[in-house]
Design a protein around this motif. Sequence first.
Motif, PDB file in Angstrom:
ATOM      1  N   GLY A  89      -0.194 -12.901   1.485  1.00  0.00           N
ATOM      2  CA  GLY A  89      -0.090 -12.933   0.032  1.00  0.00           C
ATOM      3  C   GLY A  89      -0.169 -11.544  -0.555  1.00  0.00           C
ATOM      4  N   ALA A  90      -0.444 -11.476  -1.841  1.00  0.00           N
ATOM      5  CA  ALA A  90      -0.517 -10.185  -2.514  1.00  0.00           C
ATOM      6  C   ALA A  90      -1.667  -9.358  -1.947  1.00  0.00           C
ATOM      7  CB  ALA A  90      -0.697 -10.382  -4.011  1.00  0.00           C
ATOM      8  N   GLY A  91      -1.476  -8.061  -1.928  1.00  0.00           N
ATOM      9  CA  GLY A  91      -2.466  -7.170  -1.334  1.00  0.00           C
ATOM     10  C   GLY A  91      -3.491  -6.674  -2.340  1.00  0.00           C
ATOM     11  N   PRO A  92      -4.456  -5.864  -1.911  1.00  0.00           N
ATOM     12  CA  PRO A  92      -5.435  -5.288  -2.830  1.00  0.00           C
ATOM     13  C   PRO A  92      -4.797  -4.203  -3.694  1.00  0.00           C
ATOM     14  CG  PRO A  92      -5.719  -4.400  -0.628  1.00  0.00           C
ATOM     15  CD  PRO A  92      -4.697  -5.488  -0.514  1.00  0.00           C
ATOM     16  N   GLU A  93      -5.462  -3.869  -4.806  1.00  0.00           N
ATOM     17  CA  GLU A  93      -4.935  -2.843  -5.702  1.00  0.00           C
ATOM     18  C   GLU A  93      -4.785  -1.501  -5.002  1.00  0.00           C
ATOM     19  OE1 GLU A  93      -6.657  -2.548  -9.586  1.00  0.00           O
ATOM     20  OE2 GLU A  93      -7.303  -4.627  -9.576  1.00  0.00           O
ATOM     21  N   THR A  94      -5.581  -1.275  -3.980  1.00  0.00           N
ATOM     22  CA  THR A  94      -5.537  -0.006  -3.262  1.00  0.00           C
ATOM     23  C   THR A  94      -4.372   0.082  -2.288  1.00  0.00           C
ATOM     24  OG1 THR A  94      -7.081  -0.935  -1.642  1.00  0.00           O
ATOM     25  CG2 THR A  94      -8.016   0.349  -3.455  1.00  0.00           C
ATOM     26  N   ALA A  95      -3.628  -1.022  -2.114  1.00  0.00           N
ATOM     27  CA  ALA A  95      -2.539  -1.059  -1.129  1.00  0.00           C
ATOM     28  C   ALA A  95      -1.229  -0.589  -1.746  1.00  0.00           C
ATOM     29  CB  ALA A  95      -2.403  -2.457  -0.556  1.00  0.00           C
ATOM     30  N   ASP A  96      -1.260   0.567  -2.392  1.00  0.00           N
ATOM     31  CA  ASP A  96      -0.041   1.151  -2.967  1.00  0.00           C
ATOM     32  C   ASP A  96       0.699   0.128  -3.819  1.00  0.00           C
ATOM     33  OD1 ASP A  96       1.954   2.983  -3.510  1.00  0.00           O
ATOM     34  OD2 ASP A  96       2.974   2.739  -1.585  1.00  0.00           O
ATOM     35  N   TRP A  97      -0.056  -0.497  -4.728  1.00  0.00           N
ATOM     36  CA  TRP A  97       0.483  -1.580  -5.555  1.00  0.00           C
ATOM     37  C   TRP A  97       1.394  -1.031  -6.635  1.00  0.00           C
ATOM     38  CZ3 TRP A  97      -2.864  -4.529  -9.626  1.00  0.00           C
ATOM     39  CH2 TRP A  97      -2.125  -5.600 -10.167  1.00  0.00           C
ATOM     40  N   ARG A  98       2.619  -1.572  -6.704  1.00  0.00           N
ATOM     41  CA  ARG A  98       3.548  -1.307  -7.801  1.00  0.00           C
ATOM     42  C   ARG A  98       3.928  -2.650  -8.426  1.00  0.00           C
ATOM     43  NH1 ARG A  98       6.543   1.447  -3.161  1.00  0.00           N
ATOM     44  NH2 ARG A  98       4.778   0.345  -2.202  1.00  0.00           N
ATOM     45  N   LEU A  99       3.951  -2.706  -9.731  1.00  0.00           N
ATOM     46  CA  LEU A  99       4.164  -3.973 -10.424  1.00  0.00           C
ATOM     47  C   LEU A  99       5.566  -4.523 -10.214  1.00  0.00           C
ATOM     48  CD1 LEU A  99       2.401  -3.248 -13.836  1.00  0.00           C
ATOM     49  CD2 LEU A  99       1.397  -3.851 -11.617  1.00  0.00           C
ATOM     50  N   ASN A 100       6.517  -3.663  -9.952  1.00  0.00           N
ATOM     51  CA  ASN A 100       7.902  -4.070  -9.751  1.00  0.00           C
ATOM     52  C   ASN A 100       8.671  -2.883  -9.185  1.00  0.00           C
ATOM     53  OD1 ASN A 100       8.668  -2.557 -12.387  1.00  0.00           O
ATOM     54  ND2 ASN A 100       7.196  -4.108 -13.035  1.00  0.00           N
ATOM     55  N   VAL A 101       9.729  -3.155  -8.454  1.00  0.00           N
ATOM     56  CA  VAL A 101      10.594  -2.107  -7.907  1.00  0.00           C
ATOM     57  C   VAL A 101      12.030  -2.596  -7.973  1.00  0.00           C
ATOM     58  CG1 VAL A 101       8.819  -1.143  -6.389  1.00  0.00           C
ATOM     59  CG2 VAL A 101      10.333  -2.937  -5.530  1.00  0.00           C
ATOM     60  N   LEU A 102      12.981  -1.648  -7.862  1.00  0.00           N
ATOM     61  CA  LEU A 102      14.397  -1.976  -8.044  1.00  0.00           C
ATOM     62  C   LEU A 102      15.220  -1.417  -6.898  1.00  0.00           C
ATOM     63  CD1 LEU A 102      16.770  -3.042  -9.815  1.00  0.00           C
ATOM     64  CD2 LEU A 102      16.759  -0.814 -10.957  1.00  0.00           C
ATOM     65  N   ALA A 103      16.055  -2.285  -6.299  1.00  0.00           N
ATOM     66  CA  ALA A 103      16.986  -1.898  -5.247  1.00  0.00           C
ATOM     67  C   ALA A 103      18.417  -2.071  -5.721  1.00  0.00           C
ATOM     68  CB  ALA A 103      16.747  -2.743  -3.997  1.00  0.00           C
ATOM     69  N   HIS A 104      19.339  -1.376  -5.033  1.00  0.00           N
ATOM     70  CA  HIS A 104      20.761  -1.534  -5.310  1.00  0.00           C
ATOM     71  C   HIS A 104      21.516  -1.742  -4.008  1.00  0.00           C
ATOM     72  CE1 HIS A 104      19.583   0.700  -9.051  1.00  0.00           C
ATOM     73  NE2 HIS A 104      20.312  -0.277  -9.555  1.00  0.00           N
ATOM     74  N   ALA A 105      22.567  -2.571  -4.067  1.00  0.00           N
ATOM     75  CA  ALA A 105      23.377  -2.869  -2.892  1.00  0.00           C
ATOM     76  C   ALA A 105      24.834  -2.995  -3.290  1.00  0.00           C
ATOM     77  CB  ALA A 105      22.906  -4.157  -2.226  1.00  0.00           C
ATOM     78  N   THR A 106      25.714  -2.621  -2.367  1.00  0.00           N
ATOM     79  CA  THR A 106      27.156  -2.818  -2.562  1.00  0.00           C
ATOM     80  C   THR A 106      27.734  -3.756  -1.516  1.00  0.00           C
ATOM     81  OG1 THR A 106      27.586  -0.809  -1.263  1.00  0.00           O
ATOM     82  CG2 THR A 106      27.482  -0.571  -3.666  1.00  0.00           C
ATOM     83  N   ASP A 107      26.920  -4.231  -0.606  1.00  0.00           N
ATOM     84  CA  ASP A 107      27.331  -5.127   0.467  1.00  0.00           C
ATOM     85  C   ASP A 107      27.828  -6.449  -0.106  1.00  0.00           C
ATOM     86  OD1 ASP A 107      27.666  -6.436   2.858  1.00  0.00           O
ATOM     87  OD2 ASP A 107      25.530  -6.588   3.324  1.00  0.00           O
ATOM     88  N   SER A 108      29.037  -6.843   0.254  1.00  0.00           N
ATOM     89  CA  SER A 108      29.577  -8.131  -0.190  1.00  0.00           C
ATOM     90  C   SER A 108      29.767  -9.105   0.961  1.00  0.00           C
ATOM     91  CB  SER A 108      30.912  -7.929  -0.919  1.00  0.00           C
ATOM     92  OG  SER A 108      31.865  -7.329  -0.054  1.00  0.00           O
ATOM     93  N   ASN A 109      29.532  -8.659   2.195  1.00  0.00           N
ATOM     94  CA  ASN A 109      29.590  -9.546   3.364  1.00  0.00           C
ATOM     95  C   ASN A 109      28.183 -10.047   3.635  1.00  0.00           C
ATOM     96  OD1 ASN A 109      30.165 -10.929   5.693  1.00  0.00           O
ATOM     97  ND2 ASN A 109      30.312  -9.090   6.981  1.00  0.00           N
ATOM     98  N   LEU A 110      27.841 -11.185   3.055  1.00  0.00           N
ATOM     99  CA  LEU A 110      26.460 -11.656   3.065  1.00  0.00           C
ATOM    100  C   LEU A 110      26.151 -12.562   4.245  1.00  0.00           C
ATOM    101  CD1 LEU A 110      26.135 -12.483  -0.748  1.00  0.00           C
ATOM    102  CD2 LEU A 110      25.682 -10.319   0.435  1.00  0.00           C
TER     103      LEU A 110
END
Length: 501
Positions: A89-110
Amino acid sequence: MGMNRRLGAALLSGVVLAVSGIVPAAAAPAPTRAEPVALLAGQGVGDVNQTRDRFAVHATDLGIMWRDGRGRTAIMFGDTYGAGWGGNGAGPETADWRLNVLAHATDSNLADGLRIDSMVTDRPGHAAELLHRDPSVAEVTVIPTAGVSVGARDVVHYMSIRGWNPWTTNYAGLAYSDDGGRTWVKDPALRWPNSGGAARFQLGAFVKDGGYVYLFGTPQGRFGAAHLARVPEQRILELGAYEYWTASGWQHGADGAVPVFGGQVGELSVQYNTVLRRWVALTLDESRAAIVLRTAPAPTGPWTGGRVVVRGSDFPALYGAFLHPDSAHRNEIYFAMSQWNPYHVKLMRLRLDESLPEPNLLSDGGFEDRPVNAGTGPWAVTGKGGVDYGKGLAHTGSNNAWVRESSGWHAVTQQLAVRPGQRYRLSGWVRTSATNTDGYFGVRRAAGVLAEHKFGHLGEYTKLTVEFTADTSEIEVFGGAWALDGKDTWMQLDDVLLAPA
C-alpha cells in the motif's frame, strides 16, 4: 491514492440457502474478462518501464490518461513513493512521497504494454510533484481524477483530500498547463466546493465530443451516483459556462444536476467509442469488488447496468480503471488499473465487442455476474435473504436471489438512476412457498412506492411486469414478501429486467 486511505475493493462473502430442490438450469456463458498486459508503473512482474530505476517511482496508483496538447499520451499518477517505500500500500511520508507525478508516452502498439518515454522531473532520474498542497485548507494530498487537452493547453480535474477515514474532500478543482505539463496553475476560482450541487463533482471523467468537453462527476468516495456537466471546449476554464444535466435538460448551476447512472460508482473513466458508436464507461463497483463496464447511446444515457470485467478475486484490492485515449477507436480497449497491494498500476486489455452489457438498466439482473459465494452486491437485502449459487433453483442460469423467514418484511433491492418523465417497464420471474400471501415486486423512491405488483402463492416461476413513469431521478427496485403468522415463507427472484418501455 493516500497515506491512510482505506483499502481498495475488498473481497465479499455471502450466505447460501437452498429453499427447494429442482433440476438445475443450464448456466449462462461467462462474459469476457479483461486481462493484464504489462506493468505500467511501480514494481512487479511484467515491468516494461522500470520506473523505479528511471524516475524513482517505486510505487504509485491511478494513471489517468488523455491525449495531451502535443499529441502524446499523458499519464498522471496519484500518490507516489520512492526509496523507503514499505512494499504494501501507500508508503510512509519519509519514502520520497510525491502527491502526483506525470508521464508521457508515444507508444501506440499496446499489445505488449505501454512504454513510457519520459516523466516530468525536478532533477535527473526523479519524477517531480506537480500539483502541490493548498496552504489555505487542511489537506492530506492532491489526487488527479481526469485530464483533457484543449488546443495546446492541458487541463486536469483533481480533488483536494481532507482525510481518508472517512474519505472526505475539501473541494474539486481544475489545474492547467501551457508548457506540455512541466508546470501547472491551480486557480482558486476553478473549484467545485464539497457542498450543494458541486459536491456531486468531486471525482471526474473528461470526454471531448462535438465541440464540448463533458465532465462526468461523482461525490467523494465510491458510493455515489454519476452526474454530468458540459462546457464549450474553449470555455473549459470558465465555471460559469458549465451546464449540468437536469430533469428538464441542460441548465446552469450544479444544484439541479440529476444522476445519469447510479449504484456504487467508484473512480470512473468514459469515452465515446467510434467503432461501436456507443459511449463506454469503466467504474469501480465497491459492492462487488470489481471493475464494471457500462455503455449508452448518449452521454445522458440510458446507461446499461454495470457488467463485471475485472474481479477483485483475481486482482485483490483493485481500484481505478482509466481508459487509454486510443481505445476510443478500437473494439479492443486498454486501461490502467491499480492494486493497493502491491501498490502499482497495470495496463489491462478487454475485447469490447465480446463484453457489451445486455440492454438492462439494472446491474446483474440474473444474479450470474459474480463468483461463487461472493455476496449479494450490487443487490442489497432487507431482512433475511441472499443469493443461491448453483443450487438448481434458478429460472435460468445457475443463480437466483431468495428471501426466507417466518415473520416480518424481507426483500432484495437495487438502487439506480432513471430519467424523470420516461416510461419504464420492470419485469422479473418469481416463485414462492405455498405460505406466501403478501409478496410485492416493484419500484419505490424516497416519497414511497411508485408502482408494484402484489402476488400470493406462485408454485412455478412466473413473470411479473410493472410499468411506471419516473417522477424522480433515483429509484429502488424491490422484490420481497411479508412472512405472516409465524409461517415459514420464502420467495425466489431471477432474471430481473428494467428498460425504457
